[in-house]
Every structure is written in structure tokens, then in C-alpha cells.
Write an enzyme that holds these catalytic residues in place. Structure first.
Site, PDB file in Angstrom:
ATOM      1  N   SER A  38       0.825  -1.210   0.000  1.00 26.40           N
ATOM      2  CA  SER A  38       0.000   0.000   0.000  1.00 26.40           C
ATOM      3  C   SER A  38       0.862   1.264   0.000  1.00 26.40           C
ATOM      4  CB  SER A  38      -0.932  -0.007   1.209  1.00 26.40           C
ATOM      5  OG  SER A  38      -0.154  -0.146   2.372  1.00 26.40           O
ATOM      6  N   LYS A 136      -0.421 -17.918   7.831  1.00 27.00           N
ATOM      7  CA  LYS A 136      -1.016 -18.011   9.143  1.00 27.00           C
ATOM      8  C   LYS A 136      -0.774 -16.691   9.896  1.00 27.00           C
ATOM      9  CE  LYS A 136       1.616 -19.354  12.454  1.00 27.00           C
ATOM     10  NZ  LYS A 136       2.705 -18.368  12.637  1.00 27.00           N
ATOM     11  N   HIS A 166       5.080 -23.209   7.422  1.00 23.94           N
ATOM     12  CA  HIS A 166       6.426 -23.430   6.892  1.00 23.94           C
ATOM     13  C   HIS A 166       7.164 -24.576   7.574  1.00 23.94           C
ATOM     14  CE1 HIS A 166       7.711 -20.869  10.268  1.00 23.94           C
ATOM     15  NE2 HIS A 166       8.937 -21.306  10.074  1.00 23.94           N
ATOM     16  N   LYS A 170      10.216 -27.993   6.179  1.00 24.33           N
ATOM     17  CA  LYS A 170      11.565 -28.214   6.704  1.00 24.33           C
ATOM     18  C   LYS A 170      12.052 -29.614   6.314  1.00 24.33           C
ATOM     19  CE  LYS A 170      11.172 -24.873  10.398  1.00 24.33           C
ATOM     20  NZ  LYS A 170      12.219 -23.899  10.561  1.00 24.33           N
ATOM     21  N   GLU A 204      12.483 -20.849  21.166  1.00 18.57           N
ATOM     22  CA  GLU A 204      13.200 -19.764  20.490  1.00 18.57           C
ATOM     23  C   GLU A 204      13.958 -18.949  21.520  1.00 18.57           C
ATOM     24  OE1 GLU A 204      10.956 -18.033  16.950  1.00 18.57           O
ATOM     25  OE2 GLU A 204       9.376 -18.393  18.406  1.00 18.57           O
ATOM     26  N   ASP A 223      -0.033 -18.687  17.571  1.00 19.23           N
ATOM     27  CA  ASP A 223       1.117 -18.452  16.699  1.00 19.23           C
ATOM     28  C   ASP A 223       1.859 -19.752  16.378  1.00 19.23           C
ATOM     29  OD1 ASP A 223       2.899 -16.678  15.332  1.00 19.23           O
ATOM     30  OD2 ASP A 223       4.331 -16.853  16.981  1.00 19.23           O
ATOM     31  N   HIS A 228       2.056 -25.050  13.816  1.00 24.04           N
ATOM     32  CA  HIS A 228       3.320 -25.786  13.706  1.00 24.04           C
ATOM     33  C   HIS A 228       3.372 -27.037  14.598  1.00 24.04           C
ATOM     34  CE1 HIS A 228       4.470 -22.327  11.508  1.00 24.04           C
ATOM     35  NE2 HIS A 228       4.917 -21.589  12.493  1.00 24.04           N
ATOM     36  N   LYS A 328       9.052 -18.303  23.618  1.00 22.15           N
ATOM     37  CA  LYS A 328      10.038 -17.300  23.211  1.00 22.15           C
ATOM     38  C   LYS A 328      10.915 -16.995  24.418  1.00 22.15           C
ATOM     39  CE  LYS A 328       7.557 -15.302  19.366  1.00 22.15           C
ATOM     40  NZ  LYS A 328       8.322 -15.872  18.255  1.00 22.15           N
TER      41      LYS A 328
HETATM   42  C1  BG6 Z   1       6.343 -18.196  12.811  1.00 18.07           C
HETATM   43  C2  BG6 Z   1       5.890 -17.473  14.042  1.00 18.07           C
HETATM   44  O1  BG6 Z   1       5.291 -18.896  12.220  1.00 18.07           O
HETATM   45  O2  BG6 Z   1       7.370 -19.112  13.162  1.00 18.07           O
HETATM   46  C3  BG6 Z   1       7.038 -16.766  14.729  1.00 18.07           C
HETATM   47  O3  BG6 Z   1       4.902 -16.513  13.685  1.00 18.07           O
HETATM   48  C4  BG6 Z   1       8.180 -17.730  14.982  1.00 18.07           C
HETATM   49  O4  BG6 Z   1       6.628 -16.173  15.955  1.00 18.07           O
HETATM   50  C5  BG6 Z   1       8.515 -18.501  13.710  1.00 18.07           C
HETATM   51  O5  BG6 Z   1       9.303 -16.971  15.412  1.00 18.07           O
HETATM   52  C6  BG6 Z   1       9.528 -19.594  13.990  1.00 18.07           C
HETATM   53  O6  BG6 Z   1       9.945 -20.160  12.774  1.00 18.07           O
HETATM   54  P1  BG6 Z   1      11.378 -20.791  12.637  1.00 18.07           P
HETATM   55  O7  BG6 Z   1      11.376 -21.454  11.294  1.00 18.07           O
HETATM   56  O8  BG6 Z   1      12.362 -19.687  12.762  1.00 18.07           O
HETATM   57  O9  BG6 Z   1      11.489 -21.764  13.772  1.00 18.07           O
END
Ligand code: BG6
Length: 482
Positions: A38, A136, A166, A170, A204, A223, A228, A328
Site C-alpha cells: 500500500s 497463518k 512453513h 523443513k 526460540e 502463533d 506448527h 520465546k
Molecule cells: C512463525 C511465528 O510462524 O514461526 C514466529 O509466527 C516464529 O513467531 C517462527 O518466530 C519460527 O519459525 P522458525 O522457522 O524460525 O522456527
């Protein structure tokens, strides 16, 4: 076509993934990338932004001529998701190029999915050659995701819709399928008779960084868990599919999601741990607590940590705890699946001093990929004692493969190429997604009803103490505590 072309996801993940695909020749020579946003940016300003934001993070391979050839594919177009004019110009551009496959990647907030799809349909950009990718979080609960999916379905057929997770892209997740269904060794053991528990962790080190405004309305359950972690659980628990066809795999995953024992409202406190990080240290530096992160409400109750004891109620898995955990600002960055096998029924040998817990298969997704089988061997010498040994299956690959120098396809790169090639297998079907929302719903509801704050944990640790208590009530421990 990337909606959200100036956004975080596009610059941190999608464009680097497309760059990698470009470098290895996976993109069609005439393939073009239309970045849509935008912001009123001209082409030069957009490319300058990529130069400063995207290029520095690329490998040394981003030499000037390679970078130039890559950005020559890119065109920036100002399109406001809520204003029709931009879509007319977009449609004209797309028609002029007459590409056989057109992919619209909606790297935007879910509130824009429906307006964008409506505009694409209005301008005829929903014909059979068009695919859309939905990022997502798709909604924030079952009802909202259902509303979005139904509205999108008015304009696009299910086989045009790629709901991305995603983690499914992997390499080690792919390898899990290969290992389970390409060998006879694991299958007989892959069941309640031999498996004591399964642990799936995505930890993380980073906090919410600059995503506070986005994250604060979402939290770790939406999230990471709903998508995941549950997808990984499906890959571990599913039955062998009849084939590798996209629906055969997705049907099996759906069966697992349906077999997940519902967590009743009154069980949430016992089976789910909800945490939030407070001030602590990460990699030796003091870091603020979650509520002091930019754009986070100072009295926020959003969870940055979740641990759950789940159970798959079917013949293969009944009674086997699946401990799921994500957070996190944890002590280290690790994503792994641990299959802990049962002890031998009766041990003939003196156990090692530290009582190493027998056989364990550890599939590490991050920070480095590995598959390790832990077992016990005889301690050398004049003794009958056992000692732990580890078989590193990744290192057993033929020379030249699986080593660190070999180029691995990144998750986003693989998935983007799958969309271009029309392969839906690694994308989440609508019914799977709905079922995952259905399963987390009581947890959402219990948290919304109770005014209990999340349990605080110090940044740089493994989460609240209650997290260790979750497996220890069953006599188990998290992998890092072994
Ligand atoms: C994302 C989340 O889908 O995955 C993030 O929104 C997260 O919060 C991320 O940090 C982690 O992905 P990866 O591949 O770095 O483990």
C-alpha cells in the site's frame, strides 16, 4: 505476486527464499515477482529498500551481477487491499504477461484475505491458472477462520488455495516421513507398546522483537501450537498413507487431529501451562520482560510460552503422552521431536551411574538438522556395565550428502516452488485447519474465562516451573533435563 511486499515476512523470508531459488535456476527464466504494497513507493525506492533490508542478509553469493539479475525480475506496484483501482492495474499487468501460472501470496494480516480475494475475483484473477497462498494465522479461532475460509471459497476452489505452514517445508520433517515409511525398522516400534512418551519442542531464544503489536493480540497458542506443533504431531503420529499423493497424506493427518483427545475446560489448568517471560538474560545480555517490549500492553496477559500434555486416542497411541512445548526467550533455540522408548522389561545389566534412559530417537529440526538414535552398549573392559551410545543417522549418509556444505532447500523456498508446481501435499487443507482450531478451542475458552495471569518465567530459561511438573507427574522429564 506478493501482497505485503514491503512487510517483514516478504523481506525476511519470502524474497530471500526466491533469491535462493533464482540462484539455483529453479525459477523459470521469464518468471517475474510482483511486489504489492500500500505504500506509494516507486520502483527505485522499492529496490533501494530491498538493497538495504534483504541483500545484507543473503549469503556471499549475492554478488552484484547475481543480485542485479534477481532484482530484474521484481516489479513494485502500489495496491491498497481496500481500494479497487490498484487491482484493475494489477489485472491488466497480469493479463499482458499471459503467464500460465499466477501465484498470489497473501503475506498480510488475515483481515485482508477476504477483501483481496474479492478484488482478485472481480478483476477475473481467480481463473484456474491462479493459486493463492494464505499465511497463518488464518483467523483467531474456529469461527473466524471458518468465516475467512468460506468467503475465500466463494472465489477460489480448494485446490487453488495453499494454506502455508512453513514447518512442513523443513527438510527434517520430510525426512521423518522417509524414515518412518521407507524402513521396516521403526514401524513395529512406533506405537504405545514401545513408546513411553513423545516430546515436541519449538523453543526460540528471541523475544517478540519488533512484532509486539502483531504478537500481543495472538500469543503462542495461536502463533505456534494450533499450526506448527500440531502439524509436527500429525507427522509423528499418523498412519502410513496409501500413497504420497497430497490427499492421502492430508487424510491421515486429519485422522490424527480428530483422534486428539479433547482437553475439557476443567482439565486445562492441569494439562496446559501458560507462561510469559519477564526480565532476564539472553546470550549474556539483559533483556526486557514481555510487557516491556515495544508495542506490548503493560498489563498484557498474552502468553509467550505454552506446554501441553496431549493424547492421541487411537489404538496405536492410547495412553502415550505427547508433550508439546513452545516458547520465546527460552534458554536456547531448538526445535526437536523426541521419541522416548520404554525401558527393557527387565535389565540384566548394571545400569550406568547416571541412569541414561534407554532408547531415544531425537529428530532435531533446528538449529541444525540431525536424527540421533540413543541406545546402550557395553562399557569397554572388564565390566558388564552399559554406557550410552549415539547413532547419528544424518552422518551416515553417503559421502558428500547431508554434510554442512551441501546446499539444503529452505522451508519457504521448497514451499514456494511447490505452489508454482501445483503440489498441495505440504499445505494445510481446510478441514485439517478447522480441526486444529476445534482442538485448541477449550484452551482458549478456559483462559478467556479465568482471570489467572500467565505464569512468569525468567527470560533465558526453559519456561515456568510448572512446565517441568507437566511430564514429571508421569515420571518423565523434558529432554534437556536428562
Ligand atoms: C512463525 C511465528 O510462524 O514461526 C514466529 O509466527 C516464529 O513467531 C517462527 O518466530 C519460527 O519459525 P522458525 O522457522 O524460525 O522456527
Amino acid at each position: 505476486m506478493l501482497f505485503g511486499g514491503t512487510g517483514d515476512l516478504a523481506t525476511r523470508k519470502l524474497l530471500p527464499a526466491l533469491f535462493d531459488a533464482h540462484c539455483v535456476g529453479s525459477l523459470h527464466p521469464r518468471g517475474r515477482i510482483l511486489a504489492l504494497g500500500s505504500q506509494p513507493l516507486g520502483q527505485d525506492a522499492y529496490l533501494a529498500m530491498l538493497e538495504s533490508k534483504v541483500r545484507p542478509a543473503l549469503p556471499a553469493a549475492a554478488a552484484a551481477e547475481v543480485w542485479q539479475a534477481f532484482v530484474a525480475r521484481i516489479l513494485y506496484l502500489q495496491v491498497d487491499a481496500n481500494a479497487p483501482e490498484g487491482f484493475d492495474a494489477l489485472a491488466e499487468l497480469v493479463r499482458a504477461r499471459a503467464a500460465p501460472v499466477v501465484v498470489f501470496y497473501l503475506a498480510t494480516g488475515p483481515q485482508l484475505f477476504v477483501p483481496i480475494c474479492e478484488q482478485l475475483a472481480r478483476t477475473g484473477l481467480n481463473h484456474a491458472g491462479v493459486r493463492i497462498v494464505l499465511e497463518k494465522p488464518l483467523g483467531h479461532d474456529l469461527a473466524s477462520s471458518d468465516a475467512i475460509n468460506s468467503a475465500v471459497a466463494q472465489h477460489f476452489a480448494e485446490d487453488q488455495i495453499y494454506r502455508i505452514d512453513h514447518y512442513l517445508g523443513k527438510e527434517s520433517v520430510q525426512n521423518l516421513m522417509a524414515m518412518r515409511f521407507g524402513n521396516v525398522l521403526f514401524e513395529p516400534l512406533w506405537r504405545r507398546e514401545w513408546v513411553r512418551d513423545v516430546q515436541i519442542t519449538i523453543a526460540e531464544e528471541i523475544g517478540v522483537e519488533k512484532r509486539g503489536a502483531f504478537y500481543d493480540g495472538i500469543g503462542a497458542l495461536r502463533d505456534m501450537v494450533q499450526n506448527h506443533l500440531l502439524q509436527l504431531l500429525c507427522m509423528v503420529a499418523m498412519e502410513p498413507p496409501a500413497s504420497l499423493s497430497e490427499d492421502a497424506i492430508r487424510d491421515e493427518k486429519l485422522k490424527i487431529l480428530k483422534a486428539l483427545k479433547p482437553i475439557e475446560l476443567n482439565e486445562v489448568a492441569e494439562k496446559v501451562v501458560r507462561g510469559q517471560y519477564c526480565r532476564g538474560a539472553a546470550a549474556g545480555d539483559a533483556v526486557p520482560g514481555y510487557v516491556n517490549e515495544p508495542a506490548v500492553a503493560p498489563d498484557s496477559q498474552t502468553e509467550t510460552f505454552v506446554a501441553i500434555k496431549a493424547e492421541v486416542a487411537n489404538w496405536r497411541w492410547a495412553g502415550v503422552p505427547f508433550y508439546l512445548r513452545t516458547g520465546k526467550r527460552m534458554q536456547s533455540r531448538v526445535a526437536e521431536i523426541v521419541i522416548q522408548f520404554r525401558d527393557v522389561p527387565y535389565s540384566l545389566f548394571p545400569r550406568p551411574l547416571d541412569h541414561e534412559p534407554g532408547n531415544r530417537l531425537v529428530i532435531t529440526l533446528q538449529p541444525e538438522e540431525s536424527i540421533r538414535l540413543h541406545f546402550l552398549v557395553k562399557h569397554p573392559g572388564d565390566t558388564q556395565a552399559l554406557q550410552p551410545a549415539t547413532l547419528d543417522l544424518q552422518r551416515m549418509l553417503p559421502r558428500g550428502q547431508g554434510n554442512r556444505n551441501e546446499r539444503k532447500t529452505g522451508a519457504y523456498e521448497r514451499l514456494l516452488l511447490d505452489v508454482i508446481r501445483g503440489r498441495l501435499g505440504l499445505f494445510v487443507r481446510r478441514d485439517e485447519q478447522a480441526q486444529a482450531w476445534r482442538w485448541v478451542a477449550p484452551i482458549q475458552q478456559a483462559w478467556a474465562q479465568s482471570n489467572l495471569a500467565p505464569k512468569l518465567y525468567t527470560a533465558g530459561t526453559w519456561g515456568p516451573a510448572a512446565s517441568s511438573a507437566l511430564p514429571s507427574r508421569d515420571g518423565a522429564v523434558w529432554h534437556e533435563e536428562l
